[in-house]
Motif scaffolding. Sequence first.
Motif, PDB file in Angstrom:
ATOM      1  N   ALA A 146     -13.155  13.485  -2.585  1.00  0.00           N
ATOM      2  CA  ALA A 146     -14.136  13.569  -3.673  1.00  0.00           C
ATOM      3  C   ALA A 146     -14.758  14.953  -3.727  1.00  0.00           C
ATOM      4  O   ALA A 146     -14.969  15.523  -4.813  1.00  0.00           O
ATOM      5  N   ILE A 149     -20.411  18.871  -1.289  1.00  0.00           N
ATOM      6  CA  ILE A 149     -20.017  17.922  -2.314  1.00  0.00           C
ATOM      7  C   ILE A 149     -21.093  17.852  -3.390  1.00  0.00           C
ATOM      8  O   ILE A 149     -22.271  17.674  -3.080  1.00  0.00           O
ATOM      9  N   GLY A 181     -14.549  17.494  -6.858  1.00  0.00           N
ATOM     10  CA  GLY A 181     -15.763  17.980  -7.498  1.00  0.00           C
ATOM     11  C   GLY A 181     -15.874  19.489  -7.486  1.00  0.00           C
ATOM     12  O   GLY A 181     -16.183  20.122  -8.514  1.00  0.00           O
ATOM     13  N   ALA A 217     -14.328  10.808  -8.843  1.00  0.00           N
ATOM     14  CA  ALA A 217     -13.958  11.586  -7.653  1.00  0.00           C
ATOM     15  C   ALA A 217     -13.777  10.731  -6.412  1.00  0.00           C
ATOM     16  O   ALA A 217     -12.938  11.035  -5.555  1.00  0.00           O
ATOM     17  N   MET A 239     -18.459  12.569 -10.250  1.00  0.00           N
ATOM     18  CA  MET A 239     -18.655  12.213  -8.852  1.00  0.00           C
ATOM     19  C   MET A 239     -18.845  10.705  -8.682  1.00  0.00           C
ATOM     20  O   MET A 239     -18.407  10.127  -7.694  1.00  0.00           O
TER      21      MET A 239
END
Length: 372
Positions: A206, A364, A210, A101, A97
Amino acid sequence: MTTISTFGADRAAALLAHPDLVPPPAEAGASDGLAWLRANVARFASDERHERYRGQVEELLGRMEPERLRMRAAELARQVVYGGEVVEGAPGGVDVMAAIAREVPVRVLAEALGIGQVAGSGGSTGDERPASAECADGVGSAKGMEGVEGVEVAAVRAVAAGYLTGEATEERDAAVESLVAACGGAHDEVTAAKIGLLVQACEATAALIGNTLAAMLRDSARSAEIAVAAELRSNPPVRATVRLAASAIEVQPPLGAGNRFQAKVPSDIGLSPSGSAEGSALALPLAGRADERSVAGGVLLAPGDLVRISLSDGPHTLPFGAGPHACPGRDQAIAIAIGVCEALRHTRLLTTPIEYEPLPNLRIPTRLEVTS
């Protein structure tokens, strides 16, 4: 008092196509900074201005080949994890992350847009946390991506933090101006379209990366293409969007009916990157007194009412929205996500359990560490 209504995803397509339900508009008149950007992108525009701005975005996207984006995304992701070469047993853990990402989608799109080479976000613009984190022995740092200097990904993240709310800070305004400079220095509509593409791709892509990678690494038999498609169907990253009633509208309620309540909301309300209003009742559980303007067979919206529309609700999902403001970069986002997940398919997930950012409308992961 502003009335806020919420409707399920089973009515999303119809509501998002309604000509009098529009995104909360950005204030016009600014010559630079975040306010200038918001006033010159399709995201906050309606009618003829929206058509013109969106046409510019579609022209930029039309020059991109999704397969090239996929390959470049995979290449950059491999550079972070393997130092440029796929070596079995390479050392070090990588927080996907922080280092991949968000970094990779911005880099790939910036290159495709011809903005120039892209620098990592090891530094901060002030009130934003860095987008990348250095890992042990330098393995997994965004600095491991070669041939990418110029535009700072941290600047894109800084702009993204205030993009939907319209909440400007010196740091965010400076970030916009750094991106304008990277695009050639002109405060024109094409520059705004390029920056808008980078900003809008940052967090949502992102999240897709993820969520997909977390699912893939638990079921390695699935290909990246299948995993991305499955996530978009069952677990789309963006959960809701908001529209403003531009006129009086009678909306037929969905199954189970829409929820309505009265809440104190500023007239210049802005929406956070997660699609909710920071500090407003949009981020709270729906509750309150019955609305006096309900009508037989439907709900009456007054001009200025806000409508929160779910994009993911049971069997109904619209991961890229619908109607005139549907995401124009669907194919590009999917290609980049597939490329990253494909490159990391044989890594091993270290983060368990996976925690998520406390955002009401964006799913996320907070951290997703992997190792080869």
